[in-house]
Structures are given as C-alpha cells and as structure tokens.
Design a protein around this motif. Structure first.
Motif, short mmCIF file in Angstrom:
data_model
loop_
_atom_site.label_atom_id
_atom_site.label_comp_id
_atom_site.label_asym_id
_atom_site.label_seq_id
_atom_site.Cartn_x
_atom_site.Cartn_y
_atom_site.Cartn_z
N HIS A 12 8.85 20.60 30.85
CA HIS A 12 8.48 21.70 31.75
C HIS A 12 9.64 22.02 32.71
O HIS A 12 10.18 21.11 33.36
CB HIS A 12 7.23 21.27 32.53
CG HIS A 12 6.96 22.09 33.75
ND1 HIS A 12 6.66 23.43 33.70
CD2 HIS A 12 6.94 21.74 35.07
CE1 HIS A 12 6.46 23.87 34.95
NE2 HIS A 12 6.62 22.87 35.79
N GLY A 13 9.99 23.28 32.77
CA GLY A 13 10.94 23.78 33.76
C GLY A 13 12.20 22.95 33.89
O GLY A 13 12.87 22.63 32.89
N ASP A 64 13.08 23.72 26.76
CA ASP A 64 11.85 24.49 26.57
C ASP A 64 10.66 23.54 26.62
O ASP A 64 10.78 22.35 26.30
CB ASP A 64 11.87 25.23 25.22
CG ASP A 64 10.99 26.46 25.23
OD1 ASP A 64 11.51 27.59 25.30
OD2 ASP A 64 9.74 26.30 25.19
N VAL A 65 9.50 24.10 27.00
CA VAL A 65 8.31 23.27 27.14
C VAL A 65 7.60 23.08 25.79
O VAL A 65 6.77 22.18 25.65
CB VAL A 65 7.37 23.88 28.22
CG1 VAL A 65 6.62 25.10 27.68
CG2 VAL A 65 6.41 22.87 28.80
N ARG A 77 19.68 43.30 27.53
CA ARG A 77 19.01 42.38 28.45
C ARG A 77 19.72 41.01 28.46
O ARG A 77 20.06 40.48 29.53
CB ARG A 77 17.56 42.24 28.00
CG ARG A 77 16.75 41.21 28.70
CD ARG A 77 15.36 41.17 28.11
NE ARG A 77 15.28 40.40 26.89
CZ ARG A 77 15.22 39.08 26.81
NH1 ARG A 77 15.25 38.36 27.92
NH2 ARG A 77 15.13 38.46 25.64
N GLY A 84 13.34 27.59 29.31
CA GLY A 84 12.57 28.50 28.44
C GLY A 84 13.52 29.17 27.46
O GLY A 84 13.53 30.37 27.28
N ALA A 119 14.57 33.03 32.01
CA ALA A 119 14.39 34.42 31.54
C ALA A 119 13.17 34.51 30.64
O ALA A 119 12.84 33.57 29.90
CB ALA A 119 15.64 34.88 30.79
N GLY A 120 12.52 35.68 30.72
CA GLY A 120 11.42 35.95 29.79
C GLY A 120 10.10 35.33 30.22
O GLY A 120 9.21 35.15 29.40
N HIS A 150 14.95 30.60 21.41
CA HIS A 150 15.92 30.63 20.31
C HIS A 150 17.25 29.93 20.64
O HIS A 150 18.03 29.60 19.76
CB HIS A 150 16.21 32.08 19.94
CG HIS A 150 16.16 32.98 21.15
ND1 HIS A 150 17.11 32.91 22.14
CD2 HIS A 150 15.25 33.92 21.54
CE1 HIS A 150 16.80 33.77 23.09
NE2 HIS A 150 15.67 34.41 22.76
C1 SAM Z 1 9.54 34.94 26.03
S1 SAM Z 1 10.42 33.46 25.74
C2 SAM Z 1 11.98 33.87 26.46
C3 SAM Z 1 13.11 33.32 25.68
C4 SAM Z 1 14.48 33.55 26.30
N1 SAM Z 1 14.62 32.90 27.58
C5 SAM Z 1 14.76 35.03 26.44
O1 SAM Z 1 14.77 35.54 27.56
O2 SAM Z 1 14.98 35.69 25.42
C6 SAM Z 1 9.73 32.34 26.92
C7 SAM Z 1 10.03 30.88 26.60
O3 SAM Z 1 9.72 30.10 27.76
C8 SAM Z 1 9.10 28.91 27.36
N2 SAM Z 1 8.36 28.40 28.53
C9 SAM Z 1 7.22 28.87 29.06
N3 SAM Z 1 6.85 28.13 30.12
C10 SAM Z 1 7.80 27.17 30.28
C11 SAM Z 1 7.99 26.11 31.21
N4 SAM Z 1 7.12 25.88 32.17
N5 SAM Z 1 9.08 25.33 31.07
C12 SAM Z 1 9.99 25.54 30.07
N6 SAM Z 1 9.84 26.53 29.16
C13 SAM Z 1 8.77 27.33 29.26
C14 SAM Z 1 8.25 29.31 26.18
O4 SAM Z 1 7.91 28.19 25.36
C15 SAM Z 1 9.16 30.32 25.46
O5 SAM Z 1 9.98 29.69 24.51
#
Ligand code: SAM
Length: 251
Positions: free
Chosen positions: A86-87, A58-59, A17, A35, A102-103, A38
């Motif tokens: 945020h975003g 990341d948020v 992925r 987001g 992603a995710g 890691h």
């Molecule tokens: C499931 S993880 C995915 C991590 C990585 N992108 C991946 O695909 O392996 C989702 C991440 O998005 C972050 N997140 C969620 N909403 C967000 C937002 N509005 N803005 C920035 N980050 C956000 C969460 O804190 C989390 O660390």
C-alpha cells in the motif's frame, strides 16, 4: 527544476499525460512510482537517466506482474525494483527523493499520504496526477500540511481532465491559501492565470456539472441545509460567469 522541453522516451510514454508527468520529475538518485500498474513511468525515467534507480510499487499483484514483465523486457531488473504494498509503505526512509502518485482519486491519495507521510521518508518532491480536479488538494497541502506547492496544471487529454501538483513536503508554503472569491475556492488563482482557455472552459463545465448534481440533491432533501445550498448556487453561478468570460475573450 523541471524539463518541459524534452520528450522522455516517447516510445514508452505514449500519452501526453504520462509525458507531462515525466517532465516534472527532477533528476534524482532514486524515485518511487506509487500505483505503477504497467511500470512505464519508472522504466522511462531510468532509461532517460532522469532517475538512476526506481521503485515501481503497487498494491495489487496483477499490475505488478505486468510491471515486472516490462522491467525485464527492458533489461532493467537491477535498477528498477518492483514492490508490492500500500502506498509508500514499500519505501524505506531516505531511499527515494522523488515520489509520483498518478491515476488515483483524492481519497486514495490522501490515505496514502496519511498512512506513510512522505516528509518522514525523506521525500523532497512529490508529484501528483489525479483525474479529480479539486482545489481541496492544493488547500490541504498548503494549509493543513504546510508543504510548498511549486507547480500546478491541468491536462486535457481525450476530453478527460487531469490535475497535476508538484509538492515539496520538506519546504514551507510561500503563502497561505486564502481564496477571496467563490471562484478561487474552486479553481486556484495559479490555474486561472496559467492554463489555456480550452482547459479552463472544460474544467468550469466539469465543476458546474458536479455542482448542479449537488444542488439538485440538496433541493430534494427533506430539510436542506439552506446555507450550504446558497453557497453551492453562488459557486455554480461563479463557474458559469467564469466560463462566459473565457468564451467572450475567445471571440
Ligand atoms: C489507474 S492505475 C494508474 C497507473 C499509472 N500510475 C498511470 O497513471 O498510468 C492505478 C493503479 O494504482 C494502484 N493502486 C490503487 N491504490 C493503491 C494504493 N493504496 N497503493 C499502491 N497502489 C495503489 C492500482 O492497483 C492501479 O494499478
């Protein structure tokens, strides 16, 4: 331009992925990973020199701490900036040409795009990877935002499906999205024509399951919307027929 032939830092990006996501990032001066959690994606892209610099955003503070630790571990603090917010609010105009998200589910993705539109930030390529495979995302890009979608695929990994779209916020779409059948409304023609049978069967199963839940919910309602119910039943049947056709072709 995409680089599907190379594997990018496989010691860092250990899943198919994340490898697929990285392979769709074009060479760029700066990319932002929204987001990031890691932080592995921006670290790998900078190490592979696909991106000269990156923003890991990341948020939440805890994921960022982990991203910061990994960036430091790879001695990349000067080229990978870790930012909280945020975003795309963490990105200045014309700072990054490429953004990855992603995710996250559709609701979060749409709110991120709405709150800080990537076209106003000078982002040329946006790469989305979501565990919610839903044709409404493609339709939203093409019909409502009028952005060009250059690539679409689904990934089946450990029995989980992911939807990937490469979108260009500063380019017009090739053609409007005009689904002609119940099936096209749910699975784009691009996916139908390009993806493996295994992935399409998994996708049909998943969508049929969700339709079944919806149909049962509507049937239980005191005054169901007959038209919506009829449409959902038609769509469910189209998915069942599509899966049977795919399975027939497998024999
Ligand atoms: C499931 S993880 C995915 C991590 C990585 N992108 C991946 O695909 O392996 C989702 C991440 O998005 C972050 N997140 C969620 N909403 C967000 C937002 N509005 N803005 C920035 N980050 C956000 C969460 O804190 C989390 O660390």
């Amino acid at each position: 331009m995409t680089r599907t032939d190379l594997s990018i830092q496989p010691d860092i990006l250990k899943t198919e992925r994340l490898q697929r996501l990285a392979s769709l990032v074009p060479p760029c001066e700066c990319m932002v990973d929204v987001g990031t959690d890691h932080g592995w994606l921006p670290i790998a892209l900078v190490k592979a020199q696909v991106a000269q610099r990156a923003i890991a955003s990341d948020v939440l503070p805890d994921p960022l701490k982990s991203a910061h630790k990994h960036v430091r571990m790879h001695n990349l603090l000067e080229v990978v900036d870790v930012r909280l917010g945020h975003g795309l609010s963490t990105v200045k105009p014309n700072e990054a040409e490429v953004a990855t998200i992603a995710g996250m589910g559709l609701k979060s993705i749409l709110s991120i795009l709405h709150d800080n539109p990537p076209d106003t930030l000078g982002i040329k390529t946006l790469i989305i990877q979501t565990p919610q495979v839903d044709n409404t995302l493609r339709a939203h890009f093409v019909n409502e935002l009028q952005w060009h979608v250059s690539h679409e695929e689904i990934i089946l990994e450990s029995q989980k499906l992911y939807h990937m779209l490469v979108v260009h916020p500063q380019q017009k779409p090739d053609a409007p999205h005009a689904p002609t059948s119940a099936l096209d409304q749910m699975i784009s023609k691009t996916l139908q024509e390009s993806q493996s049978k295994e992935a399409l069967i998994a996708l049909s199963d998943w969508l049929a399951f969700r339709h079944n839940l919806r149909i049962n919910g509507m049937k239980r309602a005191s005054s169901p919307d007959e038209n919506a119910l009829k449409e959902a039943i038609l769509q469910h049947q189209a998915l069942v027929d599509f899966k049977e056709k795919l399975q027939g072709n497998q024999d």
